[in-house]
Design a protein around this motif. Sequence first.
Motif, PDB file in Angstrom:
ATOM      1  N   ALA A  40      -8.522 -26.107 -36.460  1.00 39.81           N
ATOM      2  CA  ALA A  40      -8.905 -24.702 -36.384  1.00 39.81           C
ATOM      3  C   ALA A  40      -8.026 -23.839 -36.579  1.00 39.81           C
ATOM      4  N   LEU A  41      -8.650 -22.568 -37.269  1.00 38.54           N
ATOM      5  CA  LEU A  41      -8.040 -21.411 -36.932  1.00 38.54           C
ATOM      6  C   LEU A  41      -8.159 -20.932 -36.295  1.00 38.54           C
ATOM      7  N   TRP A  42      -9.250 -20.710 -34.755  1.00 39.72           N
ATOM      8  CA  TRP A  42      -9.630 -19.836 -34.591  1.00 39.72           C
ATOM      9  C   TRP A  42     -10.033 -21.114 -33.199  1.00 39.72           C
ATOM     10  N   VAL A  43      -9.751 -20.370 -31.980  1.00 42.02           N
ATOM     11  CA  VAL A  43     -10.343 -21.026 -30.878  1.00 42.02           C
ATOM     12  C   VAL A  43     -10.293 -20.749 -30.124  1.00 42.02           C
ATOM     13  N   SER A  44     -12.174 -20.987 -28.992  1.00 44.74           N
ATOM     14  CA  SER A  44     -12.158 -19.754 -28.023  1.00 44.74           C
ATOM     15  C   SER A  44     -11.529 -19.490 -26.839  1.00 44.74           C
ATOM     16  N   ARG A  45     -12.111 -18.968 -26.113  1.00 41.91           N
ATOM     17  CA  ARG A  45     -10.860 -18.695 -24.365  1.00 41.91           C
ATOM     18  C   ARG A  45     -11.681 -19.839 -23.900  1.00 41.91           C
ATOM     19  N   ARG A  46     -13.055 -19.579 -24.188  1.00 38.25           N
ATOM     20  CA  ARG A  46     -13.963 -20.549 -23.101  1.00 38.25           C
ATOM     21  C   ARG A  46     -14.680 -22.046 -23.580  1.00 38.25           C
ATOM     22  N   GLY A  47     -14.653 -22.621 -22.701  1.00 40.92           N
ATOM     23  CA  GLY A  47     -15.883 -24.061 -23.243  1.00 40.92           C
ATOM     24  C   GLY A  47     -16.735 -23.947 -23.824  1.00 40.92           C
TER      25      GLY A  47
END
Length: 178
Positions: free
Chosen positions: A142-149
């Motif tokens: 991933a280039l971007w990962v959420s903070r939430r699951g």
Amino acid sequence: MAEDANLAASRAREVSLLVLDVDGVMTDGGIYVDARGEVTKRFHVHDSLGIMAAQAAGLAIAAISGLDSPAVAARMAELGITEYHPGHHRKVGVLQGILERQGVPPEQTAYLGDDWVDAGPMGLVGLPMAVADAQPEILELALWVSRRGGGQGAVREAVRFILAAKGRLGAAYEWFLD
């Protein structure tokens, strides 16, 4: 990490299609089975409103699921997601079909995933994204990962990120005020 954030924001500006995995992304990954054997799923309303905001702002949404569930099909129909493809553990060919039908090149596509079945599509798109509780191999892609699951508002986070990068977040919010 700042380099990935800048690259992710740059690629997000070009995104016109967001493709979502379902179980573990749009849901928390839990499968609820009642006494009759019927499967139900839990969806977060923030994600649903985010999908509506994305569509209002001109961002197309599609979903590919490894499982085939009537509960999910009903939710996709309710959200107006016509490019919903259930029952696919090998998703690259399905994604390529969506891109052809939508007339969107891979580099203008984001994919939000959480598990190994999402590795192929994430390698094909311009903006590979993962939920916070994704498998380690998926987080690496991933280039971007959420903070939430998954199932906890991660889809909304991804939509906000893309719309903000495109300068359309304010317009999406305004749509709800009219």
